[in-house]
Write a protein that holds these residues in place. Structure first.
Motif, PDB file in Angstrom:
ATOM      1  N   ASP B 377     -19.493   7.059 -15.583  1.00  0.00           N
ATOM      2  CA  ASP B 377     -19.535   5.600 -15.457  1.00  0.00           C
ATOM      3  C   ASP B 377     -18.607   5.137 -14.351  1.00  0.00           C
ATOM      4  OD1 ASP B 377     -21.378   5.046 -17.310  1.00  0.00           O
ATOM      5  OD2 ASP B 377     -19.977   4.440 -18.896  1.00  0.00           O
ATOM      6  N   ARG B 378     -18.998   4.067 -13.717  1.00  0.00           N
ATOM      7  CA  ARG B 378     -18.093   3.468 -12.744  1.00  0.00           C
ATOM      8  C   ARG B 378     -17.548   2.198 -13.385  1.00  0.00           C
ATOM      9  NH1 ARG B 378     -17.031   4.407  -7.591  1.00  0.00           N
ATOM     10  NH2 ARG B 378     -18.769   5.816  -7.251  1.00  0.00           N
ATOM     11  N   GLY B 379     -16.454   2.350 -14.059  1.00  0.00           N
ATOM     12  CA  GLY B 379     -15.887   1.216 -14.774  1.00  0.00           C
ATOM     13  C   GLY B 379     -15.438   0.147 -13.799  1.00  0.00           C
ATOM     14  N   MET B 380     -15.308  -1.051 -14.318  1.00  0.00           N
ATOM     15  CA  MET B 380     -14.823  -2.134 -13.467  1.00  0.00           C
ATOM     16  C   MET B 380     -13.419  -2.507 -13.883  1.00  0.00           C
ATOM     17  SD  MET B 380     -17.794  -4.833 -12.905  1.00  0.00           S
ATOM     18  CE  MET B 380     -18.530  -4.612 -14.486  1.00  0.00           C
ATOM     19  N   LEU B 381     -12.603  -2.697 -12.901  1.00  0.00           N
ATOM     20  CA  LEU B 381     -11.251  -3.153 -13.199  1.00  0.00           C
ATOM     21  C   LEU B 381     -10.839  -4.094 -12.068  1.00  0.00           C
ATOM     22  CD1 LEU B 381      -9.354  -2.824 -15.492  1.00  0.00           C
ATOM     23  CD2 LEU B 381      -8.432  -0.777 -14.464  1.00  0.00           C
ATOM     24  N   TRP B 382      -9.659  -4.678 -12.194  1.00  0.00           N
ATOM     25  CA  TRP B 382      -9.223  -5.631 -11.172  1.00  0.00           C
ATOM     26  C   TRP B 382      -9.109  -4.967  -9.810  1.00  0.00           C
ATOM     27  CZ3 TRP B 382      -5.958  -5.612 -15.798  1.00  0.00           C
ATOM     28  CH2 TRP B 382      -6.363  -6.574 -16.722  1.00  0.00           C
ATOM     29  N   CYS B 383      -9.353  -5.772  -8.788  1.00  0.00           N
ATOM     30  CA  CYS B 383      -9.245  -5.301  -7.405  1.00  0.00           C
ATOM     31  C   CYS B 383      -7.816  -4.830  -7.124  1.00  0.00           C
ATOM     32  CB  CYS B 383      -9.547  -6.447  -6.439  1.00  0.00           C
ATOM     33  SG  CYS B 383     -11.104  -7.276  -6.722  1.00  0.00           S
ATOM     34  N   PRO B 384      -7.631  -3.963  -6.136  1.00  0.00           N
ATOM     35  CA  PRO B 384      -6.266  -3.630  -5.717  1.00  0.00           C
ATOM     36  C   PRO B 384      -5.565  -4.915  -5.267  1.00  0.00           C
ATOM     37  CG  PRO B 384      -7.896  -2.253  -4.574  1.00  0.00           C
ATOM     38  CD  PRO B 384      -8.664  -3.297  -5.322  1.00  0.00           C
ATOM     39  N   GLY B 385      -4.338  -5.089  -5.691  1.00  0.00           N
ATOM     40  CA  GLY B 385      -3.584  -6.290  -5.304  1.00  0.00           C
ATOM     41  C   GLY B 385      -3.809  -7.486  -6.203  1.00  0.00           C
ATOM     42  N   CYS B 620       0.053  -5.125  -1.303  1.00  0.00           N
ATOM     43  CA  CYS B 620       0.726  -6.188  -2.077  1.00  0.00           C
ATOM     44  C   CYS B 620       2.141  -5.775  -2.450  1.00  0.00           C
ATOM     45  CB  CYS B 620      -0.093  -6.551  -3.313  1.00  0.00           C
ATOM     46  SG  CYS B 620       0.004  -5.369  -4.672  1.00  0.00           S
ATOM     47  N   GLY B 621       2.363  -4.477  -2.610  1.00  0.00           N
ATOM     48  CA  GLY B 621       3.726  -3.963  -2.840  1.00  0.00           C
ATOM     49  C   GLY B 621       4.209  -4.017  -4.273  1.00  0.00           C
ATOM     50  N   VAL B 622       3.395  -4.516  -5.190  1.00  0.00           N
ATOM     51  CA  VAL B 622       3.889  -4.667  -6.569  1.00  0.00           C
ATOM     52  C   VAL B 622       4.161  -3.302  -7.207  1.00  0.00           C
ATOM     53  CG1 VAL B 622       1.624  -4.781  -7.715  1.00  0.00           C
ATOM     54  CG2 VAL B 622       3.590  -5.940  -8.744  1.00  0.00           C
ATOM     55  N   CYS B 623       3.444  -2.267  -6.778  1.00  0.00           N
ATOM     56  CA  CYS B 623       3.637  -0.946  -7.386  1.00  0.00           C
ATOM     57  C   CYS B 623       5.044  -0.397  -7.118  1.00  0.00           C
ATOM     58  CB  CYS B 623       2.557   0.032  -6.937  1.00  0.00           C
ATOM     59  SG  CYS B 623       2.384   0.164  -5.159  1.00  0.00           S
ATOM     60  N   ALA B 624       5.669  -0.859  -6.012  1.00  0.00           N
ATOM     61  CA  ALA B 624       7.036  -0.404  -5.728  1.00  0.00           C
ATOM     62  C   ALA B 624       7.975  -0.831  -6.853  1.00  0.00           C
ATOM     63  CB  ALA B 624       7.495  -0.969  -4.394  1.00  0.00           C
ATOM     64  N   ASP B 625       7.642  -1.955  -7.495  1.00  0.00           N
ATOM     65  CA  ASP B 625       8.516  -2.468  -8.564  1.00  0.00           C
ATOM     66  C   ASP B 625       8.198  -1.888  -9.936  1.00  0.00           C
ATOM     67  OD1 ASP B 625       9.757  -4.089  -6.681  1.00  0.00           O
ATOM     68  OD2 ASP B 625       8.250  -5.656  -6.944  1.00  0.00           O
ATOM     69  N   ILE B 626       7.018  -1.288 -10.094  1.00  0.00           N
ATOM     70  CA  ILE B 626       6.677  -0.772 -11.419  1.00  0.00           C
ATOM     71  C   ILE B 626       6.971   0.725 -11.557  1.00  0.00           C
ATOM     72  CG2 ILE B 626       4.894  -2.525 -11.837  1.00  0.00           C
ATOM     73  CD1 ILE B 626       3.444   0.735 -11.338  1.00  0.00           C
ATOM     74  N   CYS B 627       7.227   1.409 -10.450  1.00  0.00           N
ATOM     75  CA  CYS B 627       7.429   2.860 -10.507  1.00  0.00           C
ATOM     76  C   CYS B 627       8.722   3.202 -11.245  1.00  0.00           C
ATOM     77  CB  CYS B 627       7.472   3.433  -9.091  1.00  0.00           C
ATOM     78  SG  CYS B 627       7.867   5.192  -9.089  1.00  0.00           S
ATOM     79  N   PRO B 628       8.632   3.963 -12.332  1.00  0.00           N
ATOM     80  CA  PRO B 628       9.840   4.287 -13.107  1.00  0.00           C
ATOM     81  C   PRO B 628      10.834   5.144 -12.301  1.00  0.00           C
ATOM     82  CG  PRO B 628       7.827   4.839 -14.333  1.00  0.00           C
ATOM     83  CD  PRO B 628       7.413   4.530 -12.941  1.00  0.00           C
ATOM     84  N   TYR B 629      10.340   5.859 -11.289  1.00  0.00           N
ATOM     85  CA  TYR B 629      11.197   6.748 -10.498  1.00  0.00           C
ATOM     86  C   TYR B 629      11.637   6.125  -9.171  1.00  0.00           C
ATOM     87  CZ  TYR B 629      10.032  10.516 -13.744  1.00  0.00           C
ATOM     88  OH  TYR B 629       9.907  11.306 -14.867  1.00  0.00           O
ATOM     89  N   LYS B 630      11.244   4.896  -8.971  1.00  0.00           N
ATOM     90  CA  LYS B 630      11.523   4.200  -7.696  1.00  0.00           C
ATOM     91  C   LYS B 630      11.029   5.037  -6.510  1.00  0.00           C
ATOM     92  CE  LYS B 630      14.000   0.767  -9.578  1.00  0.00           C
ATOM     93  NZ  LYS B 630      12.939   0.034 -10.253  1.00  0.00           N
ATOM     94  N   ALA B 631       9.886   5.697  -6.703  1.00  0.00           N
ATOM     95  CA  ALA B 631       9.371   6.598  -5.666  1.00  0.00           C
ATOM     96  C   ALA B 631       8.378   5.895  -4.738  1.00  0.00           C
ATOM     97  CB  ALA B 631       8.689   7.795  -6.321  1.00  0.00           C
ATOM     98  N   ILE B 632       7.912   4.710  -5.141  1.00  0.00           N
ATOM     99  CA  ILE B 632       6.965   4.003  -4.272  1.00  0.00           C
ATOM    100  C   ILE B 632       7.761   3.065  -3.362  1.00  0.00           C
ATOM    101  CG2 ILE B 632       4.911   2.539  -4.171  1.00  0.00           C
ATOM    102  CD1 ILE B 632       4.120   3.590  -6.916  1.00  0.00           C
ATOM    103  N   VAL B 633       7.475   3.195  -2.081  1.00  0.00           N
ATOM    104  CA  VAL B 633       8.257   2.459  -1.085  1.00  0.00           C
ATOM    105  C   VAL B 633       7.372   1.393  -0.454  1.00  0.00           C
ATOM    106  CG1 VAL B 633       9.697   2.712   0.977  1.00  0.00           C
ATOM    107  CG2 VAL B 633       9.375   4.663  -0.581  1.00  0.00           C
ATOM    108  N   LYS B 634       7.929   0.209  -0.266  1.00  0.00           N
ATOM    109  CA  LYS B 634       7.173  -0.822   0.470  1.00  0.00           C
ATOM    110  C   LYS B 634       8.008  -1.282   1.654  1.00  0.00           C
ATOM    111  CE  LYS B 634       8.653  -4.832  -2.278  1.00  0.00           C
ATOM    112  NZ  LYS B 634       8.298  -5.897  -3.205  1.00  0.00           N
ATOM    113  N   GLU B 635       7.320  -1.427   2.775  1.00  0.00           N
ATOM    114  CA  GLU B 635       8.010  -1.839   3.997  1.00  0.00           C
ATOM    115  C   GLU B 635       7.271  -3.029   4.564  1.00  0.00           C
ATOM    116  OE1 GLU B 635       9.499   0.979   7.453  1.00  0.00           O
ATOM    117  OE2 GLU B 635       7.429   0.365   7.796  1.00  0.00           O
ATOM    118  N   GLU B 636       7.982  -4.092   4.777  1.00  0.00           N
ATOM    119  CA  GLU B 636       7.342  -5.321   5.248  1.00  0.00           C
ATOM    120  C   GLU B 636       6.687  -5.110   6.607  1.00  0.00           C
ATOM    121  OE1 GLU B 636       8.557  -9.995   5.507  1.00  0.00           O
ATOM    122  OE2 GLU B 636       9.925  -8.630   4.467  1.00  0.00           O
ATOM    123  N   ILE B 637       5.468  -5.607   6.759  1.00  0.00           N
ATOM    124  CA  ILE B 637       4.785  -5.521   8.052  1.00  0.00           C
ATOM    125  C   ILE B 637       4.970  -6.850   8.758  1.00  0.00           C
ATOM    126  CG2 ILE B 637       2.553  -5.231   9.209  1.00  0.00           C
ATOM    127  CD1 ILE B 637       1.633  -3.575   6.784  1.00  0.00           C
TER     128      ILE B 637
END
Lengths: 202, 638
Positions: B377-385, B620-637
């Motif tokens: 199945d190709r489930g539907m979920l919210w768009c990225p961001g 959108c960068g929100v994943c940088a704030d949810i990562c329990p290991y602080k491993a996701i990095v966001k850099e402003e463009i």
């Protein structure tokens, strides 16, 4: 040689956001200007992005048919995504069907989250080949990335469809329709995409 | 939306069913159009809004379907042609007004009112598949159901004339397979509407005294029935005395044609297409019933036509032979979901005792063996961001932290994806537009009856205006301890980003007063907080605090623009996002791709670590704030 049938049933399938509905209209308008009766049905449910989306296009020299294709009655499947092509074969395939499909996967949400397995490229190609009379595979996504525009996968696949020679549609018919839907500044890229698709016939 | 008014009369154009309805209204000289968006109906008003200023007509997105119908009726009372459009569920909202309206006439100044309802059999994009045709009976309105796109245009145009002649609103029922089908349409002239709106104040349009007016309405419908008895929209094709008579409407017509053609039954089966469904053209149908002994009724959802065919057969029993009538009640046609050619093929095969296989058995076996194991199945979920993903993460966290098993009531919008198969499944109860607030108001009232569970309702910004406000007032008035989450993404996103009263824009792109959700809620006496859903820590803390507050209804507005809308307007990513594989917990963590589930995040099969899919990530960068290991990095463009 072009595939025959009246009505001729074409399915255009892919994933929400790939521009499936845009190319159904493009192909439909081009066919109508050639004198065919055309009906297109669109199935997209609640998907904005990421859900399965398909259009059923029925063309005839006699009359306008209803939008729904009966089970097992597709003549031609244009796939923007290989799993979706196989999904369509599952319901609409038959020993005479021809598939023209992009081979680049768009992973499902279940596969991305490791809840289920997305089939390998070879598994998908093998299954599509076995269930079709003829299968044309095009890595349209890679071509699109080379053009720097992932958005043109759909136009590349329209090119591949023309290149396959399976539908009574010429390059010039599609180009004329493209001028009706794209602003002039977008034409160059899309014409290039169409050309790349035509050249990539299997 | 393209400009359908630019296409000249005499052109044969490929139109969407909804565009054909819009074109038909323009060809009828419609001057006032209103709707609340809802799939599969939204393109009707979207199309009309695009041409409104060129032609000089008024088009609005109304706050809900009842108001849309009421404002369009005002145009009819003032001598103009008005149109109200909505989806199936919208007609339910408008029902109260609709049942009252035809008890009065709709004015004496030559006005007309057409209600277009787009049903959604199979519930492709709805939470119900109600058959709204019954509303025509309940509300005593002439009912028309077109069977193809050309007919949708022609019938729309004709229905305005019918409405004007009988001074009653008329009902055009569309459905997904018409509204969302393209087909060739021969276009007619669009007149330049010049009529001025005038209301004759010497007249009074009131439903009282009700019973005599009800009787007058019934008499009026008898006259409409006379017209329907000889309507050229109803047609028969087939042998003079068919072995089986198919009586169909709407999508049942093309599906029946396909089925008869595929089974090669053209010599023995006749097809009677009905378009004017209520008042039912009994004499016309009886004429065909006398020519056969077997009837199959093919229509979408409820046995509406079937019931009237049976009624017709009973009242013409002296003329007709004993009849076998097949359809929904006999089990030949599915009483739920949409009609398909295959559904009709199987019904006919059963009646005629034919063997039918859609494809040869060996191919079918290959499909089972080769395709079935691979097709997931190709489930539907919210768009990225999408802001909703973050909002639901905070909701989940807050409920866990609170620990009292809060009851969550969902609502209709993109956030409904919460309860789809791959969603976080936080909503315990979910029904219709506005019931998020309404039901939560009830759950918030149960403390005096023993409940210790907090109550949380959800609505979107457009849903808030549509149907949540009366429930919120009820919560204030009766001191319900509910918390209403308003997921404000600046648009009616699910149906195509239509503006609403909170956006400061109208259907025709004029600027207008912004109705402030927070000011409105504060004025009602609610405690109101506003947060950015991407600030998960603050959102979670605020929600916990509001759930503990037992002073009455609280409103938490989680405000961030729909990512699709933002990208369309700004055309750039705010951040470049990547995963630092050194820090990533990979398979022992899985939080980002398995729990948070942004489609731009997945596990790299070789390294076992998380990865960001560049071609999908909107930055959108929100994943940088949810990562329990602080491993996701966001850099402003920049």
């Amino acid at each position: 040689m072009a595939i025959s049938g009246d009505p001729l049933n074409l399915i255009i399938c892919g994933v929400g956001g790939q521009g499936n509905i845009l190319i159904s209209g493009l192909i439909g308008n081009a066919l109508m200007k050639k004198g065919y009766h055309v009906t297109i049905g669109e199935t997209f449910g609640a998907s904005q992005r990421g859900g399965a989306v398909f259009s059923t296009l029925r063309m005839s020299t006699k009359k306008s048919y209803g939008p729904l294709i009966p089970q097992g009655k597709a003549h031609l499947i244009l796939g923007l995504e290989p799993l979706e092509t196989l999904r369509m074969l599952q319901r609409y395939g038959n020993p005479g069907v021809v598939c023209v499909t992009n081979t680049h996967p768009v992973l499902t949400i279940g596969a991305l989250s490791q809840k289920e397995k997305y089939p390998s490229c070879n598994e998908l190609k093998g299954a599509i080949e076995k269930l079709s009379k003829l299968a044309c595979f095009v890595d349209a996504t890679s071509i699109a990335l080379k053009l720097g525009a992932p958005i043109v996968v759909n136009i590349i696949m329209v090119g591949a469809l023309i290149g396959s020679g399976q539908l009574a549609l010429e390059r010039v018919d599609v180009e004329n329709e493209m001028r009706n839907i794209f602003p002039p500044e977008r034409m160059k890229l899309n014409l290039r995409a169409l050309e790349m698709g035509i050249g990539r016939k299997a | 939306m393209r400009n359908i008014a630019e296409q000249e009369a005499g052109t044969y154009a490929l139109l969407l069913g909804n565009e054909a309805i819009a074109r038909g209204a323009l060809e009828a000289g419609v001057q006032f159009c209103a709707a609340y968006p809802g799939t599969p109906s939204s393109e009707i008003i979207g199309t009309l809004a695009t041409v409104a200023k060129d032609i000089g007509i008024y088009v609005e997105w109304s706050v809900n379907e009842k108001v849309a119908t009421e404002v369009a009726a005002a145009a009819a009372f003032s001598g103009l042609r008005g149109l109200a459009a909505m989806k199936n569920a919208g007609a339910d909202v408008a029902l109260d007004f609709l049942t009252h309206l035809n008890l009065t006439s709709i004015g004496d100044g030559g006005g007309a009112l057409l209600l277009v309802v787009c049903d959604d059999p199979q519930a492709h994009s709805s939470a119900e598949e109600v058959d709204t045709r019954w509303i025509a009976k309940i509300a005593n309105a002439p009912l028309l159901e077109p069977a193809d796109v050309q007919e949708a245009k022609d019938l729309t145009k004709w229905a305005f004339g019918l409405s004007e002649e009988f001074k009653c609103w008329c009902f055009l029922r569309s459905y997904t397979r018409l509204s969302h089908a393209h087909s060739g349409v021969m276009l007619g002239e669009i007149p330049q509407p010049e009529k001025k709106a005038v209301f004759d104040t010497t007249k009074h349009y009131i439903p009282f005294p009700t019973t005599p007016k009800h009787a007058i309405l019934h008499e009026k419908l008898l006259k409409v029935q006379e017209i329907f008895e000889s309507s050229p929209f109803n047609s028969y094709t087939g042998p003079e005395q068919p072995e089986l008579l198919i009586i169909c409407s709407g999508s049942g017509w093309p599906c029946s044609l396909d089925a008869v053609e595929i089974l090669g039954l053209r010599e023995s089966v006749g097809i009677l297409k009905l378009v004017t469904l209520w008042p039912f053209p009994q004499r016309f149908v009886a004429k065909y019933l006398t020519r056969t002994t077997r009837v199959l009724v093919v229509e979408e959802v409820d046995p509406f036509v079937e019931a009237h065919v049976k009624e017709t057969a009973a009242s013409h029993s002296a003329e007709v032979l004993p009849l076998e009538i097949y359809g929904k009640n006999s089990g030949h046609i599915n009483p739920v979901g949409e009609i398909t050619p295959d559904g009709v093929i199987h019904a006919l095969a059963e009646i005629f005792k034919l063997e039918y296989q859609a494809r040869e058995a060996s191919y079918e076996q290959m499909v089972q063996d080769i395709a079935k194991p691979l097709v997931i199945d190709r489930g539907m979920l919210w768009c990225p961001g999408c802001p909703h993903r973050a909002s639901f993460l905070s909701l989940r966290k807050a409920i866990r932290r609170d620990g009292r098993k809060a009851v969550v009531v969902g609502d209709i919008g993109c956030y409904t994806l919460d309860i789809f198969p791959y969603g976080p499944q936080q909503s315990n109860v979910l029904h219709c537009m506005g019931s998020g607030a309404g039901e939560a108001c009830g759950f918030g009232q149960l403390a005096s009856l023993g409940s210790e569970q907090p109550a949380i309702g959800i609505c979107g910004d457009s849903t808030f205006f549509h149907a949540s406000i009366p429930a919120l007032i009820n919560a204030v008035y009766n001191k319900s301890n509910m918390t209403l989450l308003v997921l404000d993404n600046y648009a009616t996103a699910m149906t195509g980003f239509q503006p609403h009263p909170g956006t400061g824009r109208t259907a025709t792109q004029d600027t207008t007063t912004v109705v402030s959700i927070e000011n409105l809620c504060r004025a009602l006496g609610c405690k109101v907080e506003v947060r950015d859903p991407f600030d998960i820590k603050e959102t979670t803390a605020t929600l916990c605090e509001l759930m503990r507050d037992e002073s009455g209804p609280k409103v938490l507005i989680l405000r961030r623009k729909c990512e699709l809308l933002r990208m369309r307007q700004e055309r750039k990513r705010p951040y470049r996002v990547w995963v630092d594989p050194e820090k990533c917990g990979g398979g022992k963590c899985v939080f980002c791709y398995k729990v948070f589930q942004c489609p731009a995040l997945s596990q790299n099969k070789e390294t076992g670590k998380a990865q960001v899919l560049e071609e999908i990530c909107p930055g959108c960068g929100v994943c940088a704030d949810i990562c329990p290991y602080k491993a996701i990095v966001k850099e402003e463009i920049r």
